[in-house]
Design an enzyme around this catalytic site. Structure first.
Site, PDB file in Angstrom:
ATOM      1  N   LYS A 164     -33.796  36.000  14.467  1.00 53.06           N
ATOM      2  CA  LYS A 164     -33.649  34.755  13.707  1.00 53.06           C
ATOM      3  C   LYS A 164     -33.564  35.059  12.216  1.00 53.06           C
ATOM      4  CE  LYS A 164     -35.722  31.980  17.321  1.00 53.06           C
ATOM      5  NZ  LYS A 164     -36.833  31.207  17.881  1.00 53.06           N
ATOM      6  N   GLN A 210     -42.802  30.060  16.349  1.00 50.79           N
ATOM      7  CA  GLN A 210     -42.353  30.727  17.577  1.00 50.79           C
ATOM      8  C   GLN A 210     -43.363  30.498  18.698  1.00 50.79           C
ATOM      9  OE1 GLN A 210     -39.360  32.134  17.870  1.00 50.79           O
ATOM     10  NE2 GLN A 210     -39.686  32.728  19.990  1.00 50.79           N
ATOM     11  N   ASP A 270     -36.317  23.111  15.573  1.00 50.97           N
ATOM     12  CA  ASP A 270     -36.272  23.387  17.014  1.00 50.97           C
ATOM     13  C   ASP A 270     -35.897  22.132  17.807  1.00 50.97           C
ATOM     14  OD1 ASP A 270     -36.717  26.007  17.965  1.00 50.97           O
ATOM     15  OD2 ASP A 270     -38.816  25.927  17.337  1.00 50.97           O
TER      16      ASP A 270
HETATM   17  N1  GUN Z   1     -39.874  30.594  22.351  1.00 53.65           N
HETATM   18  C1  GUN Z   1     -38.860  30.753  23.242  1.00 53.65           C
HETATM   19  N2  GUN Z   1     -37.787  30.015  22.882  1.00 53.65           N
HETATM   20  C2  GUN Z   1     -38.120  29.384  21.740  1.00 53.65           C
HETATM   21  C3  GUN Z   1     -37.428  28.492  20.880  1.00 53.65           C
HETATM   22  O1  GUN Z   1     -36.268  28.101  21.098  1.00 53.65           O
HETATM   23  N3  GUN Z   1     -38.116  28.073  19.785  1.00 53.65           N
HETATM   24  C4  GUN Z   1     -39.390  28.460  19.528  1.00 53.65           C
HETATM   25  N4  GUN Z   1     -39.979  27.974  18.443  1.00 53.65           N
HETATM   26  N5  GUN Z   1     -40.056  29.282  20.307  1.00 53.65           N
HETATM   27  C5  GUN Z   1     -39.419  29.746  21.402  1.00 53.65           C
END
Ligand code: GUN
Length: 281
Positions: A53, A97, A120
């Protein structure tokens, strides 16, 4: 003959466009777009996701603010950090996350993020707006799937779409997006009776189950579009999706590979959401 939907290529094209938009934003407002990424603990998969990311931010010109916090951090300290990020006008998007360590209530933490910074698309407000087909920040993976369908000119209107999986992160928003785009949508899950028959009715089948090679050729209609959201390891430790690709592919009109399918789209849509969050402020 099936066509492979190349998520890497589509994502790269969207990122080029985004990079230009981010540059325009910077020139117009004389400021950066800021995305805060919060990682708690040492989950190795999460570390890889967060690294990717941050790399994607660099690629499109978004300024990332990374917070690596120890596993032992308590909920109060984490809440304080999130509230500071909420108040910081240099930060347009906040991503925590998941999963968080067990001693922290993830719902409490996520509820601190206002819908306007919820890149998100997980908040009740954003999900509610999506449900009402209103403008909002949309969960990245399902939004990426929609972009892939659009890119390939795959019609959803009037088509029968089956989503396997009902998570808040993928299954539910995926079903809402497909419904908003005029598909007739069925959501299947672990308690669904006659799962095979339900899947077999799908013109568009989205697998978001989290089980390696779960979708087999007897569950897929001839000519179906199959979208694989899964990211698993097979018996040999090799990356694979929720779809048994080798067995299913010859029945499909379109299919996404794993890796190189939905995965690259997810992070690209996160960048898109960060841009959208900034553009609205
Ligand atoms: N953990 C697994 N996929 C995601 C996601 O799309 N966003 C976040 N914040 N955590 C995750």
């Amino acid at each position: 003959m099936y066509k492979l939907i190349d998520g890497k290529k589509i994502a790269a094209e969207i990122r080029i466009d985004l990079k230009r938009k981010v540059e325009e934003f910077k020139n117009k407002f004389n400021r950066e777009i800021g995305l805060a990424v919060v990682l708690v603990g040492n989950n190795s998969a999460s570390q890889v996701y967060v690294r990717n990311k941050i790399k994607a931010c660099e690629e499109v010109g978004i300024k990332s603010y990374a917070y690596y916090l120890p596993e032992e951090i308590d909920e109060k300290s984490l809440s304080q950090l999130i509230l500071e990020l909420v108040d910081n006008s240099d930060i347009h998007g906040i991503l925590v996350q998941l999963p968080l360590p067990k001693h922290i209530n993830a719902e409490n933490i996520l509820s601190l993020i206002p819908a306007s910074k919820d890149v998100d698309g997980f908040s009740a407000e954003n999900i509610g707006k999506l449900c009402m087909n209103e403008d909002c920040l949309v969960a990245c993976t399902p939004n990426g799937v929609m972009k892939m369908l659009e890119y390939e000119n795959i019609q959803t209107k009037g088509k029968k779409a089956v989503v396997v999986g009902r998570s808040n992160i993928v299954g539910k928003p995926m079903a809402l997006l497909l419904l908003n785009s005029d598909a007739t949508v069925t959501v299947c899950h672990s308690k669904t009776e006659n799962l095979k028959e339900e899947c077999k009715k799908a013109d568009i089948l989205v697998a978001a189950i989290g089980k390696a090679k779960f979708i087999t050729e007897d569950m897929v209609k001839e000519g179906a579009v199959v979208i694989d959201v899964g990211m698993n390891r097979d018996e040999n430790g090799k990356l694979c999706g929720d779809v048994d690709f080798e067995k299913v592919k010859d029945k499909c009109s379109y299919i996404t590979p794993v890796p190189g399918g939905v995965g690259p789209m997810t992070i690209t849509m996160l960048m898109y959401n960060a841009y959208m969050a900034a553009d609205k402020t």
